[in-house]
Design a protein around this motif. Structure first.
Motif: not given
Length: 278
Positions: A65-70, A102-109, A114-118, A123-126
């Motif tokens: 549902d758009g959220l990283v679970v793993d 759309p509407g994803t919270g700041e923490r989930d963003i 962090y996934v991509v940086e890891g 990450v240059v844009s969201v």
């Protein structure tokens, strides 16, 4: 109604780059889009002129549902795809853009970042996913609907500007669950059955109620807005005649590219270019 011939040509170029990546010079600046989807993780790479030069993807169930679970699983897959592209291009990928529903919270963003940086990229844009898709479609007026594995997100455009966004948790996963139940097969097998073109006519009637629900989500959110055209993107829309049910239920002209699955990943990469240029 916008002609999508140019869009289809761009997507064809992305498809071609999967097996035939383009050679570039070592010092060329690249623009990368990472799409952390519910069903697939996709990386698209563009050259300095915004032409597709490489693409890798992998089936994954690390986002729901758009959220990283793993987190670890997602990071490892992005790192794997990044490495494959780097080996093909003989150049390091250092920066990327991402998109979220759309509407994803700041923490989930931040988790997506962090996934991509890891995986080793800054990450240059969201962006939100439908807005990213519109970097490919270039719709001035209408609604772009991104039906992914977990969610249906939409952005309404007026004179090229986003005036409304929404996202609800219904998408391709629900279609696969219905197929799995109807045929009494595991979810993974249902995913494969759904994607196989030879089966699509057979399963179409089984999943029609889910598509009608997606249509009702669209209809509810665009009510009160002057929307003359609906533009569909996202892997779930690849199902043959998907757009016909949306049009029948909403009574609004509905258009989809030849391959709606790759529109958003390509748009994410294009927006990476635009954000850096501006």
């Amino acid at each position: 109604m916008k002609n999508l011939n140019r869009v289809d040509e761009l997507i064809q170029a992305v498809e071609n780059s999967i097996n035939n990546p383009k050679k570039i010079s070592n010092d060329e600046e690249l623009y990368v889009g990472v799409d952390l989807g519910t069903a697939y993780i996709v990386i698209v790479v563009l050259d300095k002129d915004k032409n597709p030069i490489a693409c890798e993807m992998k089936f994954a169930q690390v986002v729901r549902d758009g959220l990283v679970v793993d987190f670890i699983g997602a990071t490892n897959i992005v790192r794997e795809l990044k490495s494959k592209i780097e080996n093909k291009l003989k150049i390091e990928l250092t920066k990327a853009a991402i998109a979220v529903p759309p509407g994803t919270g700041e923490r989930d963003i931040k988790t997506h970042i962090y996934v991509v940086e890891g995986a080793g990229m800054e990450v240059v844009s969201v962006d939100d996913e439908p807005t990213a898709a519109n970097a490919v479609l270039n719709i001035e007026n209408g609604v772009v609907v991104d039906v992914g594995g977990g969610t249906t997100g939409l952005s309404i455009f007026e004179n090229g500007k986003v005036i409304y966004t929404a996202d609800e948790a219904t998408g391709g996963t629900q279609l696969s669950l219905v197929v799995a139940g109807a045929y009494k097969i595991p979810f993974e097998d249902a995913e494969e059955k759904k994607k196989n073109v030879r089966n699509q006519e057979e399963i179409f009637h089984i999943v029609t109620p889910v598509i009608q629900k997606i249509a009702s989500i669209i209809k509810n959110h665009i009510e009160g807005f002057n929307v003359e055209n609906i533009y569909l993107v996202g892997g779930t829309c690849c199902l043959k005649n998907f757009e016909k049910i949306i049009e029948k239920e909403t009574k609004i002209t509905t258009i989809k590219p030849l391959n709606p699955f790759l529109v958003t990943p390509l748009g994410i990469a294009i927006n990476c270019v635009d954000k850096k240029e501006n």
